[in-house]
Design a protein around this motif. Structure first.
Motif, mmCIF file in Angstrom:
data_model
loop_
_atom_site.group_PDB
_atom_site.id
_atom_site.type_symbol
_atom_site.label_atom_id
_atom_site.label_comp_id
_atom_site.label_asym_id
_atom_site.label_seq_id
_atom_site.Cartn_x
_atom_site.Cartn_y
_atom_site.Cartn_z
ATOM 1 N N LYS A 12 0.811 -1.212 0.000
ATOM 2 C CA LYS A 12 0.000 0.000 0.000
ATOM 3 C C LYS A 12 0.844 1.261 0.000
ATOM 4 N N ASN A 13 2.025 1.188 0.598
ATOM 5 C CA ASN A 13 2.826 2.405 0.696
ATOM 6 C C ASN A 13 4.312 2.068 0.622
ATOM 7 N N GLU A 14 5.122 3.106 0.684
ATOM 8 C CA GLU A 14 6.564 2.982 0.549
ATOM 9 C C GLU A 14 7.175 2.129 1.665
ATOM 10 N N GLN A 15 6.637 2.247 2.882
ATOM 11 C CA GLN A 15 7.168 1.474 3.990
ATOM 12 C C GLN A 15 6.989 -0.034 3.756
ATOM 13 N N GLU A 16 5.858 -0.438 3.214
ATOM 14 C CA GLU A 16 5.619 -1.858 2.925
ATOM 15 C C GLU A 16 6.559 -2.354 1.831
ATOM 16 N N TYR A 21 11.362 -5.522 0.739
ATOM 17 C CA TYR A 21 12.710 -5.572 0.158
ATOM 18 C C TYR A 21 13.740 -5.981 1.223
ATOM 19 N N ARG A 22 13.637 -5.388 2.404
ATOM 20 C CA ARG A 22 14.566 -5.728 3.491
ATOM 21 C C ARG A 22 14.391 -7.181 3.931
ATOM 22 N N LYS A 24 13.431 -9.651 1.999
ATOM 23 C CA LYS A 24 14.047 -10.471 0.954
ATOM 24 C C LYS A 24 15.573 -10.465 1.098
ATOM 25 N N GLN A 25 16.147 -9.307 1.409
ATOM 26 C CA GLN A 25 17.590 -9.225 1.609
ATOM 27 C C GLN A 25 18.014 -10.047 2.827
ATOM 28 N N SER A 26 17.233 -9.997 3.877
ATOM 29 C CA SER A 26 17.523 -10.764 5.087
ATOM 30 C C SER A 26 17.480 -12.262 4.793
ATOM 31 N N GLU A 27 16.517 -12.690 4.020
ATOM 32 C CA GLU A 27 16.427 -14.098 3.634
ATOM 33 C C GLU A 27 17.652 -14.507 2.824
ATOM 34 N N MET A 28 18.106 -13.620 1.926
ATOM 35 C CA MET A 28 19.306 -13.908 1.148
ATOM 36 C C MET A 28 20.524 -14.046 2.062
ATOM 37 N N ALA A 101 17.584 -18.029 -6.997
ATOM 38 C CA ALA A 101 16.173 -17.673 -7.164
ATOM 39 C C ALA A 101 15.824 -16.468 -6.292
ATOM 40 N N LYS A 102 16.312 -16.448 -5.052
ATOM 41 C CA LYS A 102 16.022 -15.340 -4.141
ATOM 42 C C LYS A 102 16.679 -14.051 -4.628
ATOM 43 N N GLN A 103 17.882 -14.146 -5.198
ATOM 44 C CA GLN A 103 18.553 -12.957 -5.741
ATOM 45 C C GLN A 103 17.763 -12.391 -6.918
ATOM 46 N N LYS A 104 17.273 -13.269 -7.785
ATOM 47 C CA LYS A 104 16.471 -12.809 -8.926
ATOM 48 C C LYS A 104 15.172 -12.178 -8.453
ATOM 49 N N GLU A 105 14.544 -12.799 -7.470
ATOM 50 C CA GLU A 105 13.296 -12.274 -6.920
ATOM 51 C C GLU A 105 13.517 -10.900 -6.292
ATOM 52 N N THR A 106 14.600 -10.760 -5.549
ATOM 53 C CA THR A 106 14.914 -9.482 -4.896
ATOM 54 C C THR A 106 15.243 -8.419 -5.931
ATOM 55 N N ALA A 107 16.005 -8.783 -6.953
ATOM 56 C CA ALA A 107 16.352 -7.827 -8.009
ATOM 57 C C ALA A 107 15.099 -7.386 -8.766
ATOM 58 N N ALA A 108 14.191 -8.311 -9.008
ATOM 59 C CA ALA A 108 12.947 -7.963 -9.703
ATOM 60 C C ALA A 108 12.108 -7.008 -8.859
#
Length: 127
Positions: A12-16, A21-22, A24-28, A101-108
């Motif tokens: 809904k907003n920039e924070q979400e 994104y954060r 996804k980065q943490s999972e990576m 796969a996670k890197q591609k997902e995060t980059a997308a």
């Protein structure tokens, strides 16, 4: 109604967007840490295998099993070490695939919402 529930919810907003994104980065980072640990274990198994291979099969060898040091022969230990290294090879390959796969997902995600890191933003401002 069911198609809306099945589709991923748009933020809904920039924070979400940034929160996702954060995450996804943490999972990576978690995958990278697991991969590093398992690669170290695999290398240790490889070193043990290389050390035991030229030895007499009836020579005593010690193996740590569940925190207990057990006396065996090289003939008994070597196949187990090889099997474990083979299993670790498979796990490393699977983790690398998940990481890719996670890197591609995060980059997308980053491209879709035009997310820039501080370094990227500073570099763009300098130009």
């Amino acid at each position: 109604m069911s198609s809306a529930a099945a589709a991923p919810r748009e933020p809904k907003n920039e924070q979400e967007v940034l929160g996702t994104y954060r995450q996804k980065q943490s999972e990576m980072q978690g995958l990278i840490q697991n991969l590093t640990k398992i690669e170290m274990d695999r290398n240790e198994h490889r070193l043990v295998e290389e050390t035991l291979t030229p030895l007499d099969p009836d020579r005593r060898a010690f193996r740590l099993v569940g925190g207990v040091l057990v006396e065996r022969t090289v003939r008994e230990v070597l196949p187990t070490v090889r099997e474990h290294r083979g299993n670790l090879d498979i796990v490393v390959q699977n983790l690398k695939e998940k990481l890719d796969a996670k890197q591609k997902e995060t980059a997308a995600w980053k491209a879709k919402y035009n997310i820039k890191t501080q370094e990227e933003a500073q570099a763009a401002n300098r130009q």
